[in-house]
Enzyme design. Structure first.
Site, PDB file in Angstrom:
ATOM      1  N   HIS A  56      12.464  35.862 -21.864  1.00 20.76           N
ATOM      2  CA  HIS A  56      13.508  36.975 -22.707  1.00 20.76           C
ATOM      3  C   HIS A  56      14.944  36.315 -22.259  1.00 20.76           C
ATOM      4  CE1 HIS A  56      10.111  39.897 -22.235  1.00 20.76           C
ATOM      5  NE2 HIS A  56      10.372  39.900 -23.469  1.00 20.76           N
ATOM      6  N   LYS A  78       7.095  31.763 -28.818  1.00 21.98           N
ATOM      7  CA  LYS A  78       5.916  32.403 -28.289  1.00 21.98           C
ATOM      8  C   LYS A  78       5.387  33.042 -29.285  1.00 21.98           C
ATOM      9  CE  LYS A  78       3.409  34.487 -24.910  1.00 21.98           C
ATOM     10  NZ  LYS A  78       3.009  35.789 -25.523  1.00 21.98           N
TER      11      LYS A  78
HETATM   12  P1  AMP Z   1       8.733  41.181 -26.354  1.00 19.15           P
HETATM   13  O1  AMP Z   1       9.580  42.032 -25.320  1.00 19.15           O
HETATM   14  O2  AMP Z   1       7.520  40.566 -26.072  1.00 19.15           O
HETATM   15  O3  AMP Z   1       8.855  41.868 -27.798  1.00 19.15           O
HETATM   16  O4  AMP Z   1       9.665  39.791 -26.650  1.00 19.15           O
HETATM   17  C1  AMP Z   1      10.953  40.050 -27.057  1.00 19.15           C
HETATM   18  C2  AMP Z   1      11.374  38.503 -27.457  1.00 19.15           C
HETATM   19  O5  AMP Z   1      11.408  37.506 -26.507  1.00 19.15           O
HETATM   20  C3  AMP Z   1      10.548  37.980 -28.749  1.00 19.15           C
HETATM   21  O6  AMP Z   1      11.324  37.249 -29.734  1.00 19.15           O
HETATM   22  C4  AMP Z   1       9.496  36.915 -28.237  1.00 19.15           C
HETATM   23  O7  AMP Z   1       8.951  35.924 -28.964  1.00 19.15           O
HETATM   24  C5  AMP Z   1      10.500  36.375 -26.992  1.00 19.15           C
HETATM   25  N1  AMP Z   1       9.770  35.765 -25.854  1.00 19.15           N
HETATM   26  C6  AMP Z   1       8.467  36.362 -25.127  1.00 19.15           C
HETATM   27  N2  AMP Z   1       7.935  35.795 -24.193  1.00 19.15           N
HETATM   28  C7  AMP Z   1       8.867  34.399 -24.208  1.00 19.15           C
HETATM   29  C8  AMP Z   1       8.665  33.144 -23.640  1.00 19.15           C
HETATM   30  N3  AMP Z   1       7.667  33.129 -22.524  1.00 19.15           N
HETATM   31  N4  AMP Z   1       9.519  32.119 -24.058  1.00 19.15           N
HETATM   32  C9  AMP Z   1      10.613  32.450 -24.763  1.00 19.15           C
HETATM   33  N5  AMP Z   1      10.534  33.563 -25.649  1.00 19.15           N
HETATM   34  C10 AMP Z   1       9.771  34.530 -25.443  1.00 19.15           C
END
Ligand code: AMP
Length: 291
Positions: free
Chosen positions: A37, A151
């Site tokens: 994130h 991701k």
């Molecule tokens: P989430 O909290 O899972 O909804 O993720 C929030 C944002 O962070 C989304 O745009 C995800 O694609 C991104 N994200 C989650 N994991 C990763 C990672 N390992 N590397 C880069 N971005 C990520």
């Protein structure tokens, strides 16, 4: 770093304090933050944008209510990470703030086939929920640049479609996946893995690497079978899909002509936790923008 809990206070602050010439960069998240994130925060800072991060565990995108209930919440730690990474503003809305008229979906976003394949097939309604919350958040934050992670490859395509449908002039920057040294993609869900399962879960990365390294033009079925076997042997108890798809459209490819850009995608369960990952299979490296 400033924190707001209501759309009104956030809107007023942005209108008063951010010069019209300065871009706002927006990073929507569901919290339980990790370094992946923070890559998005860093990408926004690098662009010189006033950086807004939202933390909201969106009930409408969970097709499984148990998954929603068990979603990790680590808010104090999240705020510390954000402050240390130079995030300018955090938006922490309540469910009522995001959904003043309730969480029942009142409008449908026309996502076409994107909604019925891969994640859409195994998580019915998921992408409508994602669109509902992202649309509302974009309406509140009104960013110039939106940062999202590769991701969630299919989600990147869905959000691009949402922005196109809405007609908003928002640039989307897709940030490459950050991984542990073991290859495991960073994910909030990893917090729920036992140490043994966390080690075994690296099989997803290895299966994608296997696809990337071995793929030859012709039928692809045998490669998929081998990747599935790798997951089963590592201890994955259920595989939703191992797929090879056109990187531009996400249409599944069963016979490769040697030219089409491809992406490999996996969704599988270990220890009851559903993990997803993907990797561009053609071109060097993992950043889909450099294929
Ligand atoms: P989430 O909290 O899972 O909804 O993720 C929030 C944002 O962070 C989304 O745009 C995800 O694609 C991104 N994200 C989650 N994991 C990763 C990672 N390992 N590397 C880069 N971005 C990520």
């Amino acid at each position: 770093m400033i924190l707001f809990k209501t759309a009104e206070s956030l809107g007023q602050y942005l209108a008063k304090n951010i010069a019209e010439t300065r871009k706002t960069g927006f990073v929507p998240t569901m919290g339980a933050l990790h370094n992946g994130h923070l890559e998005l925060i860093r990408a926004s800072k690098q662009r010189g944008a006033f950086t807004v991060c939202s933390i909201f565990v969106n009930p409408t995108q969970f097709n499984d209510p148990k998954d929603f209930e068990k979603y990790p919440v680590t808010i104090d730690h999240d705020l510390l990470l954000l402050a240390n990474s130079g995030c300018d503003l955090v938006f922490l809305p309540s469910v009522a703030e995001i959904y003043p008229a309730g969480t029942v979906l009142t409008r449908a976003f026309d996502l076409g086939y994107l909604e019925t394949i891969l994640e859409g097939r195994y998580r019915p309604g998921h992408f409508q929920g994602v669109c509902q919350v992202v649309h509302r958040l974009l309406e509140i934050v009104r960013p110039q640049i939106l940062f999202i992670g590769q991701k969630d490859y299919q989600q990147c395509m869905v959000i691009s479609k949402l922005v196109a449908l809405s007609g908003w002039n928002i640039e989307i920057e897709i940030v490459p996946t950050l991984r542990e040294p073991s290859g495991l993609a960073l994910s909030s869900r990893n917090l729920r893995l036992t140490p043994e399962n966390k080690t075994a879960a690296t099989a997803i990365y290895h299966s994608l690497q296997y696809l990337k390294q071995s793929l030859q033009p012709g039928p692809l079925e045998g490669y998929i079978e081998q990747a599935r076997t790798m997951l089963v042997q590592a201890g994955f108890e259920k595989i939703d899909y191992v797929a090879i798809a056109d990187a531009g459209t996400l249409m599944e490819t069963t016979n490769w002509n040697g030219n089409t850009r491809l992406v490999g995608l996996v969704a599988a369960f270990i220890g009851g936790i559903r993990l997803i990952d993907n990797m561009p299979l053609t071109g060097a490296g993992e950043d889909h923008r450099k294929l």
